[in-house]
Design a protein around this motif. Sequence first.
Motif, PDB file in Angstrom:
ATOM      1  N   ASN A  73       7.907  -0.255  14.229  1.00 20.45           N
ATOM      2  CA  ASN A  73       7.639  -0.408  12.791  1.00 20.45           C
ATOM      3  C   ASN A  73       6.159  -0.191  12.483  1.00 20.45           C
ATOM      4  O   ASN A  73       5.790   0.464  11.518  1.00 20.45           O
ATOM      5  CB  ASN A  73       8.058  -1.805  12.329  1.00 20.45           C
ATOM      6  CG  ASN A  73       9.575  -1.908  12.243  1.00 20.45           C
ATOM      7  OD1 ASN A  73      10.257  -0.897  12.192  1.00 20.45           O
ATOM      8  ND2 ASN A  73      10.085  -3.121  12.235  1.00 20.45           N
ATOM      9  N   GLN A  74       5.318  -0.757  13.356  1.00 18.36           N
ATOM     10  CA  GLN A  74       3.872  -0.625  13.164  1.00 18.36           C
ATOM     11  C   GLN A  74       3.454   0.845  13.291  1.00 18.36           C
ATOM     12  O   GLN A  74       2.660   1.348  12.486  1.00 18.36           O
ATOM     13  CB  GLN A  74       3.159  -1.470  14.209  1.00 18.36           C
ATOM     14  CG  GLN A  74       1.727  -1.765  13.833  1.00 18.36           C
ATOM     15  CD  GLN A  74       1.107  -2.757  14.812  1.00 18.36           C
ATOM     16  OE1 GLN A  74       1.808  -3.412  15.572  1.00 18.36           O
ATOM     17  NE2 GLN A  74      -0.195  -2.867  14.772  1.00 18.36           N
ATOM     18  N   MET A  75       4.051   1.488  14.270  1.00 17.10           N
ATOM     19  CA  MET A  75       3.709   2.896  14.498  1.00 17.10           C
ATOM     20  C   MET A  75       4.104   3.742  13.284  1.00 17.10           C
ATOM     21  O   MET A  75       3.341   4.607  12.841  1.00 17.10           O
ATOM     22  CB  MET A  75       4.449   3.392  15.748  1.00 17.10           C
ATOM     23  CG  MET A  75       4.165   4.816  16.117  1.00 17.10           C
ATOM     24  SD  MET A  75       5.329   5.420  17.340  1.00 17.10           S
ATOM     25  CE  MET A  75       6.774   5.686  16.343  1.00 17.10           C
ATOM     26  N   VAL A  76       5.294   3.458  12.721  1.00 16.98           N
ATOM     27  CA  VAL A  76       5.744   4.223  11.552  1.00 16.98           C
ATOM     28  C   VAL A  76       4.787   3.991  10.385  1.00 16.98           C
ATOM     29  O   VAL A  76       4.399   4.933   9.681  1.00 16.98           O
ATOM     30  CB  VAL A  76       7.187   3.807  11.177  1.00 16.98           C
ATOM     31  CG1 VAL A  76       7.607   4.459   9.870  1.00 16.98           C
ATOM     32  CG2 VAL A  76       8.147   4.227  12.279  1.00 16.98           C
ATOM     33  N   GLY A  77       4.365   2.718  10.215  1.00 16.91           N
ATOM     34  CA  GLY A  77       3.423   2.396   9.138  1.00 16.91           C
ATOM     35  C   GLY A  77       2.114   3.138   9.308  1.00 16.91           C
ATOM     36  O   GLY A  77       1.595   3.756   8.355  1.00 16.91           O
ATOM     37  N   ASP A  78       1.581   3.119  10.544  1.00 21.90           N
ATOM     38  CA  ASP A  78       0.317   3.810  10.825  1.00 21.90           C
ATOM     39  C   ASP A  78       0.447   5.303  10.584  1.00 21.90           C
ATOM     40  O   ASP A  78      -0.430   5.938   9.986  1.00 21.90           O
ATOM     41  CB  ASP A  78      -0.111   3.559  12.280  1.00 21.90           C
ATOM     42  CG  ASP A  78      -0.524   2.109  12.477  1.00 21.90           C
ATOM     43  OD1 ASP A  78      -0.718   1.422  11.446  1.00 21.90           O
ATOM     44  OD2 ASP A  78      -0.637   1.665  13.632  1.00 21.90           O
ATOM     45  N   LEU A  79       1.572   5.850  11.073  1.00 19.88           N
ATOM     46  CA  LEU A  79       1.795   7.285  10.905  1.00 19.88           C
ATOM     47  C   LEU A  79       1.836   7.654   9.433  1.00 19.88           C
ATOM     48  O   LEU A  79       1.280   8.666   9.017  1.00 19.88           O
ATOM     49  CB  LEU A  79       3.125   7.685  11.573  1.00 19.88           C
ATOM     50  CG  LEU A  79       3.069   7.926  13.079  1.00 19.88           C
ATOM     51  CD1 LEU A  79       4.464   8.177  13.623  1.00 19.88           C
ATOM     52  CD2 LEU A  79       2.190   9.144  13.392  1.00 19.88           C
ATOM     53  N   ARG A  80       2.487   6.783   8.644  1.00 15.28           N
ATOM     54  CA  ARG A  80       2.609   7.084   7.222  1.00 15.28           C
ATOM     55  C   ARG A  80       1.229   7.065   6.548  1.00 15.28           C
ATOM     56  O   ARG A  80       0.891   7.954   5.768  1.00 15.28           O
ATOM     57  CB  ARG A  80       3.525   6.058   6.563  1.00 15.28           C
ATOM     58  CG  ARG A  80       3.759   6.423   5.122  1.00 15.28           C
ATOM     59  CD  ARG A  80       4.789   5.603   4.456  1.00 15.28           C
ATOM     60  NE  ARG A  80       5.176   6.236   3.212  1.00 15.28           N
ATOM     61  CZ  ARG A  80       6.016   5.736   2.365  1.00 15.28           C
ATOM     62  NH1 ARG A  80       6.593   4.596   2.646  1.00 15.28           N
ATOM     63  NH2 ARG A  80       6.311   6.353   1.255  1.00 15.28           N
ATOM     64  N   ARG A  81       0.458   6.031   6.926  1.00 19.62           N
ATOM     65  CA  ARG A  81      -0.886   5.933   6.343  1.00 19.62           C
ATOM     66  C   ARG A  81      -1.726   7.154   6.716  1.00 19.62           C
ATOM     67  O   ARG A  81      -2.389   7.756   5.890  1.00 19.62           O
ATOM     68  CB  ARG A  81      -1.575   4.655   6.811  1.00 19.62           C
ATOM     69  CG  ARG A  81      -1.334   3.476   5.870  1.00 19.62           C
ATOM     70  CD  ARG A  81      -2.233   2.318   6.217  1.00 19.62           C
ATOM     71  NE  ARG A  81      -2.021   1.823   7.563  1.00 19.62           N
ATOM     72  CZ  ARG A  81      -1.016   1.011   7.884  1.00 19.62           C
ATOM     73  NH1 ARG A  81      -0.157   0.619   6.967  1.00 19.62           N
ATOM     74  NH2 ARG A  81      -0.880   0.576   9.112  1.00 19.62           N
ATOM     75  N   GLN A  82      -1.624   7.510   7.997  1.00 17.80           N
ATOM     76  CA  GLN A  82      -2.413   8.660   8.458  1.00 17.80           C
ATOM     77  C   GLN A  82      -1.959   9.930   7.765  1.00 17.80           C
ATOM     78  O   GLN A  82      -2.776  10.779   7.389  1.00 17.80           O
ATOM     79  CB  GLN A  82      -2.275   8.802   9.974  1.00 17.80           C
ATOM     80  CG  GLN A  82      -3.088   7.758  10.715  1.00 17.80           C
ATOM     81  CD  GLN A  82      -2.820   7.764  12.203  1.00 17.80           C
ATOM     82  OE1 GLN A  82      -2.142   8.642  12.702  1.00 17.80           O
ATOM     83  NE2 GLN A  82      -3.337   6.764  12.897  1.00 17.80           N
ATOM     84  N   GLN A  83      -0.634  10.025   7.585  1.00 19.18           N
ATOM     85  CA  GLN A  83      -0.126  11.217   6.926  1.00 19.18           C
ATOM     86  C   GLN A  83      -0.632  11.294   5.484  1.00 19.18           C
ATOM     87  O   GLN A  83      -1.038  12.363   5.016  1.00 19.18           O
ATOM     88  CB  GLN A  83       1.406  11.193   6.939  1.00 19.18           C
ATOM     89  CG  GLN A  83       1.999  12.547   6.611  1.00 19.18           C
ATOM     90  CD  GLN A  83       3.459  12.450   6.249  1.00 19.18           C
ATOM     91  OE1 GLN A  83       3.884  11.466   5.655  1.00 19.18           O
ATOM     92  NE2 GLN A  83       4.216  13.453   6.610  1.00 19.18           N
TER      93      GLN A  83
END
Lengths: 215, 507
Positions: free
Chosen positions: B258-268
């Motif tokens: 979940n954290q990784m998806v959140g980070d990825l979204r922010r980075q995207q």
Amino acid sequence: MRRQINLKILLFLLLVTEATAQAPRVVSLVAEAGEQHLAVSARLAHLFSPKIVNTIRSGMPAVIRLDFRLVAEPDREVQRLTRALHLSYDLWNERYHLRFDHREQLVMSFAELEKICSAFEEQQFLPLDRLSSQPTYRLRLQITVIPISAKQDQQFRDWLENSGATEESAPGEERASGFRLNLSKLLSFFLGKKDQPFGVSEWAMSPPFRLGEAR
Amino acid sequence: MKRLRTKFILIFILLTLLPALPVAYLVRYFVERSLGIALQKPMTEGLTSALDLLSLQMNAERQKLVAQLHNFIRNLDATELTKWNWNKYEPITVALVDSSGETLQSWPKLAAINFEKSVLQNLLPGDSLVNVGSDSVTMRLALRLPQRMQPAAWLVAEQNFSEKLQHHAHTIINAAQTRQYLDLKEFELRRGMLLAFLAVYAPMLLFSLGMGWYFARRITSPLAELARGVQQLAAGRWEHRVTVRSQDEIGQLGTAFNQMVGDLRRQQEQVIALEKMAAWREIARVLAHEIKNPLTPMQLMVRQIQDEYPGTDEAYRQTLRECCRIIDEEIEKLRQLVREFSDFARMPELHPAPGQFNELATEVAKLYSQRPVELQLDPALPQCNFDWDAMRRVLINLIENAMQASATATITLRTFHSPNEIAIAVEDTGPGIPSENLSRIFEPYFSTKKSGIGLGLAIVKRIVEEHGGTISVQSEVGRGSRFICKFSDALTIADLNKNTMGGFYVT
């Protein structure tokens, strides 16, 4: 694999052959219409296997049950009759006791007992007035040897259960949870039905006969 | 995933079955052994011998009784029946019976012997011995009397076996009968034991299957959910999150996912924003270049037209002067526009230096003497590194935005900090920003003002982000707006240098 299967089949056949060889057999069966009754005579063989002989000699009573079926041709069952020979060995007086239809007989040797049992004869087997004279009849017979009566069997089951409860303090007898598992009772439960026959013959059939011919 | 679950269940079944196989083998072995011991030939022969011995012993006792009976008969010859001293044979009960089996006399007197009359055969010669109904406790014998004893035909005697013999007989016969029972029921016993074993084992196997299924499901379900999550992610559904039900390793995997998806979204989102900004900057640069170059010749030409008018028509000259002034003003406006484009497109490099936001805020507030800006400064605000001029521009842009939004609104500059962040905010009590515009106000060329070109807030955002910070806006229509610039204190000078952009760190 194929060889194993073949060996198993061979073993099975051997067992079947052995079982067939030791099974009681009706050698001959004749039914004759007399004046007022149907008379029956039958010669029986292999009634007593060594196991049954030993069982009788140990004092346990045995029963030879004769199941008759009177059949009108071609295949209509008219009447069923059952006769029972009760045998026992009196250990204390060293003689055999034979009871058949409220008639009792004492014999001193097993050979004599076997001789009596092997030749079944009854002149007043069935009153003829109950039967119609028109059809042709046949009599069928099957013998069943029951070496252990239901009562005896129950006694032994009780003994099995009690021996399990008293002599074995095996795990599973009594638990702190209150769960009680009596393995001997479980074993007794799976021992099969009581009054189980030990040997059963094939059905034998008498030659056909008509009632009118003799009357 | 179903295959993994199937594998787990199969493993559980194997783990249940494997220990059972040697146990089943042992059970079968011991059943065979125990039945074999009970039914083996020496045991059978031993029991037969015991029965024979019992028979011999009973015969011996019988012979003793017969001897006593003969003795009795001899004495009976010599004395009167009535004078017979029966006390001598007290353990024995005897009776004289006639040929029909009726008792003539008994010793002791009136004693009754329960014997089988049917077995008495009067044709038997004298001294013939007949068993007349013995049982496990008592032996009963009848001895044929000589003719001279008429009317007495038989002497019947009854005597108990010794207690020891009774006990032995009972035990031996029981053992023999039990052995015969086992012999006859051998097949059924084997089958019964097997079925009893299965009856006990089958529920355990079922339980194990159930547990296998339960644990397999428990282990594989989160993995299946993770797999679904990855598929959702691949399909571009960035809002998808897996449900974390435990705190074990699998739960930690879910949390990390979940954290990784959140980070990825922010980075995207950051990448998209940066790409958008780069595109706008390129447009701004091209526009600035294309517009700026002709402006100076245009201005010179306009002045030349004005200066070199040879005519004397004063009215025309006046009109010409007025037109040239307007053209000049418009050229100046275009130059201003070009300057803004250039500023946005070519942001000067940041030069961070240690400073205090409170000092910056005070300096900026002094610029607005006609319309005072209130100051609410955090006295404990730590020092940090930032580009003084760039941040000064940020504050001026935000304050002027607020002033343009409302001529009467109160404007406040506020600083504050938390353990991990320092912040500077510009608040106003103006008309506020409609919610539909909130998400777009930092985009280049987005403006609700008639005069603006919509680059002010885009420049502010860019400066803040190049310092490694974030800018957010809270606004309520009719009540005012608050722009908050937050900077993490985790950034170091090394980070700033590496990013070649501005940044903050607490000193």
